[in-house]
Design a protein around this motif. Structure first.
Motif, mmCIF file in Angstrom:
data_model
loop_
_atom_site.group_PDB
_atom_site.id
_atom_site.type_symbol
_atom_site.label_atom_id
_atom_site.label_comp_id
_atom_site.label_asym_id
_atom_site.label_seq_id
_atom_site.Cartn_x
_atom_site.Cartn_y
_atom_site.Cartn_z
ATOM 1 N N GLU A 42 0.770 -1.163 -0.120
ATOM 2 C CA GLU A 42 -0.054 -0.022 -0.293
ATOM 3 C C GLU A 42 0.370 1.419 0.246
ATOM 4 N N ALA A 43 0.473 2.143 -0.527
ATOM 5 C CA ALA A 43 1.285 3.412 -0.583
ATOM 6 C C ALA A 43 0.408 4.583 -0.026
ATOM 7 N N HIS A 44 0.937 4.833 0.998
ATOM 8 C CA HIS A 44 0.168 5.957 2.462
ATOM 9 C C HIS A 44 0.081 7.421 1.308
ATOM 10 N N ARG A 45 -1.385 6.938 1.604
ATOM 11 C CA ARG A 45 -1.858 8.637 0.873
ATOM 12 C C ARG A 45 -1.251 9.017 -0.644
ATOM 13 N N GLY A 46 -1.049 7.082 -1.294
ATOM 14 C CA GLY A 46 -0.898 7.801 -2.952
ATOM 15 C C GLY A 46 1.349 7.589 -2.934
ATOM 16 N N GLY A 47 1.548 7.685 -1.558
ATOM 17 C CA GLY A 47 2.709 7.637 -1.207
ATOM 18 C C GLY A 47 3.592 9.122 -1.357
ATOM 19 N N ARG A 48 3.712 9.430 -0.343
ATOM 20 C CA ARG A 48 3.369 10.911 0.109
ATOM 21 C C ARG A 48 4.911 11.231 -0.013
ATOM 22 N N ASP A 49 6.051 10.267 0.043
ATOM 23 C CA ASP A 49 7.370 11.249 0.078
ATOM 24 C C ASP A 49 7.750 11.239 -1.286
#
Length: 379
Positions: A42-49
């Motif tokens: 899973e990408a958290h918030r789409g991958g915020r980093d």
């Protein structure tokens, strides 16, 4: 008689349930609708980093990387629209107003605004003056000026535009309970869930949506409304990460208001058993609060375990050794590399070069390079 025996049997069963006092709502569905074919990457918030968080740009990036699941947060606007935002109040760390300046703190509450008003703001560039927040996430994030806050419907449409028929959507109801500071304008849990269910059914996504929440009342409401939706019980006891105050209220009198009337002391502080009682299919704790025994217990109860938010490869490997079923990360490119190194199958990248949200992703020999439109590259 042959035509009516099924109806008679059903009526008899219903009468037995009512006589015995059983609550049909509390009975767990025999099988969750989502079928996890792969490790739940899973990408958290789409991958915020990597990209502006909770935006169509970040979700496009995540699909092009090859995630299993897009993780995101939902708020409900004044006119009843579901928008993707972690914070109910627009953050000065993330948001520019129509005047091009970062907004003042505590000024704009999404829940008291219309969708048209929300769409006036730009969330494409993290504020370098945000201090620790920027230092933690902004230095590796690609700025995409002009990025707007999307609706849940737009996220579903993005996946369809990418032709991605397998990506899962882990959507969180950002619902708040007093004494949390955000409780004042929080939507009624039943109304919130009803709107979520409406949109999910509109796009025929029941088999691709998991509903997660710290506010377990929304999980209970969804189970009443649509038991086909997979439920995820978010949990955290650390005050710096979880909701205001001590979330689970271990060794305190009464039930936590966040846990839908469940008193965790009934289960000796065991959040896995409490989540199971709530009807959750998946338990999603803060990763530091997980142990081998808890993973084994969840599996014995037929539940999956997906911890959040894991950004260090050593910790990722430790959790994989525990036997978790998935992981949520701000740095999905690192988790992707760890999974490949471990021989764990990941989804094929889904790319749409014609998409206005395509910013380019290339995975090269163990490192991830971000390619901007126009050919410029940034490590």
């Amino acid at each position: 008689m042959k035509k009516n025996w099924k109806k008679a049997l059903a009526a008899g069963a219903a009468a037995l349930v009512l006589t015995a006092g059983f609550n049909v709502v509390d009975m767990k569905a025999a099988e969750a609708k989502v079928n996890f074919e792969l490790f739940d990457f899973e990408a958290h918030r789409g991958g915020r980093d990597a990209r502006p968080e909770n935006t169509l740009v970040s979700f496009a990036y995540a699909m092009e990387l090859g995630v299993t699941t897009l993780e995101m947060d939902m708020q409900m606007t004044k006119d009843g629209q579901l928008v993707i935002s972690h914070n109910p109040v627009l953050s000065p760390n993330l948001t520019k107003g129509p005047d091009g300046k970062y907004v003042a703190a505590d000024k704009y509450d999404i829940r008291t605004m219309t969708l048209a008003e929300v769409k006036q703001f730009d969330v494409g560039t993290m504020n370098p003056a945000a201090g620790g927040y920027y230092d933690g996430h902004g230095k590796t994030q690609l700025s995409v000026p002009g990025t707007k806050i999307p609706t849940l419907e737009e996220v579903f449409e993005l996946a369809n535009a990418y032709g991605n028929k397998k990506v899962i959507f882990n959507i969180e109801t950002k619902s708040y309970v007093a004494p949390d500071a955000n409780a004042a304008n929080s939507p009624d849990p039943a109304a919130f869930v009803a709107k979520v269910n409406e949109v999910v059914k509109k796009y025929d996504m029941e088999d691709r949506v998991t509903l997660q929440s710290f506010d377990w009342r929304t999980l209970v409401e969804m189970k009443k409304l649509n038991p086909r939706i997979t439920l995820v019980a978010l949990t955290c006891e650390q005050p710096s990460w979880g909701p205001d105050g001590v979330y689970r209220q271990v060794n305190q009198p009464g039930a936590s208001p966040w846990m839908a009337g469940i008193d965790i002391d009934t289960y000796n502080g065991d959040f896995v058993k409490a989540a199971n009682e709530c009807g959750a299919d998946i338990v999603s704790p803060y990763w530091e609060e997980l142990s081998n025994e808890m993973v084994a217990e969840a599996h014995e109860l037929g539940m999956k375990v997906v911890p959040w938010t894991v950004n260090d490869p050593k910790k990722m490997n430790m959790l994989l050794d525990m036997g978790v079923d998935g992981m949520i990360s701000d740095k999905p490119w690192l988790l992707h590399e760890v999974l490949i190194q471990r021989g764990i199958k990941v989804a094929a990248p889904s790319v749409n070069l014609k998409s206005p949200y395509h910013t380019g992703t290339a995975i090269v020999t163990g490192e991830t390079k971000v390619t901007k439109k126009g050919g410029d590259s940034a490590e």
